[in-house]
Scaffold this motif. Structure first.
Motif, mmCIF file in Angstrom:
data_model
loop_
_atom_site.group_PDB
_atom_site.id
_atom_site.type_symbol
_atom_site.label_atom_id
_atom_site.label_comp_id
_atom_site.label_asym_id
_atom_site.label_seq_id
_atom_site.Cartn_x
_atom_site.Cartn_y
_atom_site.Cartn_z
ATOM 1 N N ASN A 619 0.822 -1.218 0.000
ATOM 2 C CA ASN A 619 0.000 0.000 0.000
ATOM 3 C C ASN A 619 0.852 1.262 0.000
ATOM 4 O O ASN A 619 0.486 2.275 -0.615
ATOM 5 N N VAL A 620 1.990 1.217 0.689
ATOM 6 C CA VAL A 620 2.873 2.379 0.709
ATOM 7 C C VAL A 620 3.472 2.597 -0.680
ATOM 8 O O VAL A 620 3.520 3.728 -1.188
ATOM 9 N N ARG A 621 3.941 1.524 -1.313
ATOM 10 C CA ARG A 621 4.514 1.658 -2.655
ATOM 11 C C ARG A 621 3.451 2.116 -3.652
ATOM 12 O O ARG A 621 3.730 2.909 -4.559
ATOM 13 N N MET A 622 2.230 1.636 -3.464
ATOM 14 C CA MET A 622 1.148 2.041 -4.371
ATOM 15 C C MET A 622 0.858 3.533 -4.236
ATOM 16 O O MET A 622 0.703 4.243 -5.244
ATOM 17 N N LYS A 623 0.794 4.027 -3.004
ATOM 18 C CA LYS A 623 0.537 5.452 -2.799
ATOM 19 C C LYS A 623 1.691 6.288 -3.326
ATOM 20 O O LYS A 623 1.477 7.374 -3.896
ATOM 21 N N LEU A 624 2.908 5.783 -3.143
ATOM 22 C CA LEU A 624 4.068 6.508 -3.653
ATOM 23 C C LEU A 624 4.026 6.622 -5.172
ATOM 24 O O LEU A 624 4.312 7.692 -5.726
ATOM 25 N N CYS A 625 3.659 5.546 -5.852
ATOM 26 C CA CYS A 625 3.592 5.592 -7.315
ATOM 27 C C CYS A 625 2.571 6.613 -7.802
ATOM 28 O O CYS A 625 2.794 7.298 -8.805
ATOM 29 N N CYS A 626 1.470 6.721 -7.085
ATOM 30 C CA CYS A 626 0.465 7.727 -7.455
ATOM 31 C C CYS A 626 0.986 9.141 -7.238
ATOM 32 O O CYS A 626 0.517 10.087 -7.888
ATOM 33 N N LEU A 627 1.952 9.297 -6.327
ATOM 34 C CA LEU A 627 2.488 10.619 -5.991
ATOM 35 C C LEU A 627 3.659 11.027 -6.879
ATOM 36 O O LEU A 627 4.028 12.204 -6.918
ATOM 37 N N LEU A 628 4.247 10.077 -7.599
ATOM 38 C CA LEU A 628 5.469 10.367 -8.355
ATOM 39 C C LEU A 628 5.313 11.476 -9.398
ATOM 40 O O LEU A 628 6.250 12.262 -9.585
ATOM 41 N N PRO A 629 4.188 11.585 -10.126
ATOM 42 C CA PRO A 629 4.073 12.723 -11.061
ATOM 43 C C PRO A 629 4.207 14.081 -10.372
ATOM 44 O O PRO A 629 4.856 14.992 -10.901
ATOM 45 N N LYS A 630 3.613 14.241 -9.189
ATOM 46 C CA LYS A 630 3.778 15.496 -8.458
ATOM 47 C C LYS A 630 5.222 15.688 -8.019
ATOM 48 O O LYS A 630 5.736 16.811 -8.020
ATOM 49 N N VAL A 631 5.863 14.586 -7.622
ATOM 50 C CA VAL A 631 7.258 14.673 -7.200
ATOM 51 C C VAL A 631 8.135 15.126 -8.363
ATOM 52 O O VAL A 631 9.018 15.975 -8.218
ATOM 53 N N LYS A 632 7.883 14.591 -9.541
ATOM 54 C CA LYS A 632 8.690 14.967 -10.700
ATOM 55 C C LYS A 632 8.460 16.431 -11.087
ATOM 56 O O LYS A 632 9.377 17.094 -11.590
ATOM 57 N N SER A 633 7.265 16.930 -10.853
ATOM 58 C CA SER A 633 6.973 18.313 -11.224
ATOM 59 C C SER A 633 7.752 19.322 -10.389
ATOM 60 O O SER A 633 7.801 20.499 -10.740
ATOM 61 N N THR A 634 8.381 18.889 -9.280
ATOM 62 C CA THR A 634 9.167 19.802 -8.458
ATOM 63 C C THR A 634 10.595 19.976 -8.964
ATOM 64 O O THR A 634 11.339 20.805 -8.428
ATOM 65 N N LEU A 635 10.988 19.212 -9.961
ATOM 66 C CA LEU A 635 12.367 19.255 -10.452
ATOM 67 C C LEU A 635 12.556 20.384 -11.445
ATOM 68 O O LEU A 635 11.627 20.748 -12.180
ATOM 69 N N LYS A 636 13.772 20.910 -11.465
ATOM 70 C CA LYS A 636 14.173 21.908 -12.447
ATOM 71 C C LYS A 636 15.496 21.476 -13.070
ATOM 72 O O LYS A 636 16.395 21.005 -12.373
ATOM 73 N N ILE A 637 15.575 21.634 -14.346
ATOM 74 C CA ILE A 637 16.778 21.249 -15.094
ATOM 75 C C ILE A 637 17.537 22.518 -15.449
ATOM 76 O O ILE A 637 16.932 23.508 -15.870
ATOM 77 N N PRO A 638 18.881 22.543 -15.297
ATOM 78 C CA PRO A 638 19.780 21.427 -14.944
ATOM 79 C C PRO A 638 20.105 21.337 -13.456
ATOM 80 O O PRO A 638 20.910 20.494 -13.065
ATOM 81 N N THR A 639 19.478 22.176 -12.604
ATOM 82 C CA THR A 639 19.852 22.179 -11.188
ATOM 83 C C THR A 639 19.625 20.820 -10.541
ATOM 84 O O THR A 639 20.465 20.327 -9.781
ATOM 85 N N ASP A 640 18.495 20.195 -10.824
ATOM 86 C CA ASP A 640 18.116 18.946 -10.166
ATOM 87 C C ASP A 640 18.321 17.737 -11.071
ATOM 88 O O ASP A 640 17.571 16.760 -11.005
ATOM 89 N N LYS A 641 19.345 17.784 -11.889
ATOM 90 C CA LYS A 641 19.579 16.676 -12.810
ATOM 91 C C LYS A 641 19.892 15.394 -12.059
ATOM 92 O O LYS A 641 19.440 14.296 -12.436
ATOM 93 N N HIS A 642 20.651 15.481 -10.971
ATOM 94 C CA HIS A 642 21.000 14.277 -10.214
ATOM 95 C C HIS A 642 19.775 13.678 -9.542
ATOM 96 O O HIS A 642 19.661 12.455 -9.410
ATOM 97 N N LEU A 643 18.820 14.524 -9.120
ATOM 98 C CA LEU A 643 17.589 14.003 -8.532
ATOM 99 C C LEU A 643 16.723 13.309 -9.581
ATOM 100 O O LEU A 643 16.067 12.304 -9.281
ATOM 101 N N LEU A 644 16.728 13.840 -10.791
ATOM 102 C CA LEU A 644 16.000 13.191 -11.871
ATOM 103 C C LEU A 644 16.569 11.812 -12.175
ATOM 104 O O LEU A 644 15.819 10.854 -12.423
#
Length: 861
Positions: A619-644
């Motif tokens: 259930n935790v992994r399932m909720k995390l997968c649903c949250l990943l699009p929002k998590v990715k939207s917080t990234l900025k390139i090229p500053t957060d390239k390593h996080l990507l």
């Protein structure tokens, strides 16, 4: 039958047979239930051929089915009208009309509701509806059962609003003349009264005067008091239909006569109608007609006619303000005293007076007195307007105190609902009711607390900002007991079973950063929110606490405290032993992404969130997968390239190693969504312009918090340092007081010069601190947007280094986490370390295109 004793279970051979006998005897109870089941013949009779269409099945059930089946068809009439209106009108509706003649109460009520639903859904035109449904409604209007008759009447009144005028005139108004005659039944005349009020708004004034008003007068003089009461309540609608002039000449005399009727219910109806029509009466009518009647009602209410007392207390606020312009000062005072008397009705005996009467009061009287005080609480804002808010403390504060401390919950509940209105009316004098706010927050009834919490943010804002005229420097000086009252209210809500009240309270507590200081929130509320997330068992309450905690973290002004809270969130929630806590960590991260900037989330929470891809609970992994699009939207390139790269690596592991089918399905869907997403870059882009602008605003406010923290620290250091310098100078002056006058004069000159330099530095710091005080309403000044990074080194004397002549932009520099403020030295001969001076002057050369000569000239200065 032997009793079965479960406390000592004996499974011996003899006792076991005893239990079996008892169970066999208990089976007798079930036999009547089994006999009540349907027989095969009954089941056959209730069975319908499945191949029949909906229309044919409805006709069959209405013709040969049982009542319950016919009722089901009538309830399904709106669905049939939506599917096939023509066939329903042609085949089903005539059958319903036939069945309703002999139908029971349940089918009649169902038909009235279905007919009204068909009208509201507009399944057919209004002409078709009036042709097909109106006659059925009129036929069943005088049903012998009062409940059925009222149901059909409500449907007819709704139909009248939609029908054209001519149809109403011919189908309803003309037959109404005969139905309103004295020879008709009481039920028929009551129905006619209610139709009169609805029809009066349908026609022009001259038609009402000619065709409706004669019937109205006849019904107002009916021999039955029920008819007079009913018609009296409809006079308001009649008056608004005929206008002001005809009301004065035709309706008002009838009302005056009904106000003196022998029936108490008739007098009550006349009084309420008069109050509702005050806006249509001129000053002469109000002073010569209405005011004497109202005074008479007030005098009789305590003596012989207590039935009007509850209604009088309910309408008193509207009455006082409606008659305000014609009151003499004596009458104004008399009505105010009357309101005060009503506000404490039933409580005077508690003071030791009329002890004998206390035992004689019946339960009905007690209920009536409680209703009167509740109505007084409802009218309290109107009475503030009546006496003028400036006179509140003198005229009404004692009554306000009594109502807030009333022994009955309904009265205090009503005061809690109207507390916000009272606070708005008092405006700058709102501080006078802060004690009552604390009292209601600590009320023993959670209903009172729930009513108060609805407008708690607005009330607290008025309390802290509206009372500025009282000269208090601190916000909390006006409400000294606010924080204990708020914490007590939350704890009481937490220990109760009313979790919705607790959830509502936690949501409203998010306003506290605008009310009290950051330290008070940190020590009294922030850790409490974390405890609720960890220990509470109600999911909505946990989410409300999580969001409020994020708001507190957002406005916290100390970096050390923020880091502590972030660490606790990661360790106790994100890395907690319970999977429930880890799920709440993901909920908290959603709130973090909503309230904070993208860089803040990426810095502190991005990697802890990705660690949950290895969580052992699906259930935790399932909720995390649903949250990943929002998590990715917080990234900025090229500053957060390593996080990507870390995000992509986690997704690959999930695709390769995930064994749970449900999680794998969500992972695949998430991967497709992530592939379609576009990542924003550091520079502004058109398609991300609004989001980037909002994020930049959040980022500026976060940096401004850090800047304010640093400036406050610098201010405290400078104040402490200036105090030490002044003490040393005072000691030196005391030691050298016996030297020559010339030497003393020189020492005084040097002291004044150095102290002026210190005060100048303090003034500069103070002005900068003032400029950045309000981080929630101001953004960072553009001149701070391109500040060069300078190492924060200090000289050998311990003073923070600075360079004269480089402007204010060099006074503020920021590194990875925070702004660092560099204050000016108190002496012009402060020594600079070589590394710091070299970096500072290099940045100055880039901005000002200076040269080495200008640098040396600045050093000499």
């Amino acid at each position: 039958m032997r009793p079965i004793i479960f406390s000592k279970m004996d499974f011996s051979h003899s006792s076991l047979f005893g239990y079996i006998e008892d169970l066999q005897e208990l089976t007798i109870i079930e036999r009547p239930v089994r006999r009540s089941l349907k027989t095969p013949e009954e089941i056959e009779r209730l069975t319908v051929d499945e191949e029949l269409s909906d229309i044919e099945r409805a006709v069959y059930l209405l013709s040969s089915g049982q009542d319950i089946q016919g009722t089901s068809v009538v309830a399904n009439l709106p669905v049939l009208m939506r599917q096939n209106p023509a066939e329903t009108l042609r085949r089903v509706l005539p059958k319903i009309r036939e069945v309703l003649h002999v139908a029971g109460v349940e089918m009649q009520l169902t038909a009235a509701v279905s007919f009204l639903t068909v009208l509201q859904e507009e399944s057919v035109s209004i002409h078709t509806y009036s042709h097909s449904f109106l006659h059925i409604i009129l036929q069943n209007l005088e049903h012998r059962d009062a409940g059925v008759s009222n149901a059909w009447l409500e449907t007819l009144l709704a139909v009248i609003e939609a029908l054209p005028k001519e149809t109403v005139r011919h189908e309803i108004l003309n037959p109404l003349v005969s139905k309103a005659q004295l020879s008709q039944t009481l039920q028929s005349r009551l129905v006619s009264c209610k139709i009169m009020g609805k029809v009066a708004n349908k026609f022009e004034a001259h038609i009402i005067k000619r065709e409706v008003l004669p019937l109205v007068k006849s019904l107002c003089q009916d021999v039955e008091y029920e008819v007079r009461t009913c018609m009296c309540r409809q006079l308001e609608h009649v008056a608004r239909g005929i206008g002001t002039e005809l009301t004065k000449t035709m309706v008002l005399p009838e009302l005056v006569e009904l106000a003196r009727d022998e029936g108490s219910s008739v007098r009550l109806a006349a009084f309420e109608t008069l109050v509702n029509l005050l806006d249509m009466l001129d000053a002469d009518d109000r002073s010569q007609t209405v005011l004497p009647l109202v005074k008479s009602f007030c005098e009789k209410s305590f003596k012989a006619d207590e039935s009007i007392l509850v209604s009088l207390s309910f309408h008193l606020g509207k009455l006082c303000n409606g008659l305000y312009g014609i009151f003499t000062p004596e009458q104004h005072l008399r009505f105010l005293e009357f309101y005060k008397k009503l506000s404490t009705l039933g409580l005077q005996q508690e003071n030791g007076h009329n002890d004998n009467q206390l035992h004689l009061q019946t339960l009905e009287q007690e209920k009536k007195y409680i209703s009167v005080r509740k109505n007084c609480a409802y009218n309290f804002p109107a009475m503030i307007v009546f006496v003028d808010p400036k006179n509140f403390h003198l005229e009404l504060y004692s009554i306000f105190f009594c109502l807030c401390h009333d022994p009955e919950v309904p009265v205090r509940y009503t005061m809690a609902i109207s507390f916000f209105e009272v606070a708005k009316l008092l405006n700058s004098d709102v501080y006078t009711i802060h004690k009552e706010l604390v009292t209601l927050l600590q009320d023993e009834s959670l209903e009172v607390l729930d009513a108060l919490v609805g407008h708690l943010p607005e009330i607290l804002e008025l309390m802290t900002n509206g009372g500025e005229n009282n000269g208090s420097e601190s916000k909390l000086l006006s409400i000294p007991d606010l924080i204990p009252a708020l914490t007590t209210a939350e704890q009481r809500a937490a220990t109760s079973l009313k979790w919705r009240t607790h959830e509502k309270l936690l949501q409203k507590y998010a306003c506290l950063p605008h009310i009290i200081s950051s330290d008070q929130i940190y020590y009294r509320f922030l850790h409490r929110m974390l405890t609720i997330i960890l220990t509470n068992n109600v999911l909505p309450v946990q989410k409300a606490a999580a969001r409020t905690l994020c708001v507190y973290l957002r406005y916290n002004r100390k970096q050390e405290q923020r880091h502590e809270v972030i660490q606790k969130l990661i360790e106790q929630l994100g890395q907690g032993k319970s999977y429930w806590n880890r799920l709440r960590f993901l909920d908290t991260c959603e709130f973090i992404m909503e309230l904070f900037s993208k860089s803040f989330f990426c810095k502190y929470f991005f990697l802890p969130v990705l660690e949950l891809t290895h969580d052992p609970v699906a259930n935790v992994r399932m909720k995390l997968c649903c949250l990943l699009p929002k998590v990715k939207s917080t990234l900025k390139i090229p500053t957060d390239k390593h996080l990507l790269q870390q995000l992509e690596l986690c997704i690959r592991k999930l695709l390769c190693q995930e064994k749970d089918k449900d999680v794998l399905t969500i992972v695949k869907r998430t991967v497709l969504e992530l592939d379609r997403m576009e990542i924003s870059v550091d520079a502004f882009q058109k398609r991300f312009y609004e989001n980037d602008l909002l994020d930049q605003e959040k980022d500026r406010k976060e940096h401004l918090l850090l800047e304010m923290e640093q400036l406050e620290k610098e201010k405290q250091k400078n104040e402490g340092r200036s105090t030490n310098i002044n003490d040393k100078m005072f000691e030196k002056k005391r030691r050298d007081s016996k030297t020559s006058s010339m030497l003393a004069k020189g020492i005084n000159l040097s002291i004044s010069g150095s102290s002026s330099g210190t005060s100048a530095g303090k003034e500069e710091k103070k002005s900068k601190l003032v400029r950045s005080q309000s981080f929630s309403t101001q953004v960072l000044h553009p001149k701070y947007s391109n500040i060069d990074k300078c190492p924060n080194k200090t000289s050998a004397t311990g003073y923070t280094s600075s360079v004269p002549g480089m402007g204010k932009s060099c006074m503020l520099s920021f590194s990875d986490d925070s702004f660092r403020a560099h204050s000016a030295g108190n002496s012009g001969n402060a020594a600079f370390p070589s590394g710091c001076s070299r970096n500072l002057f290099n940045s100055a050369d880039q901005k000002n295109n200076g040269n080495k000569e200008s640098q040396s000239r600045k050093m000499s200065m």
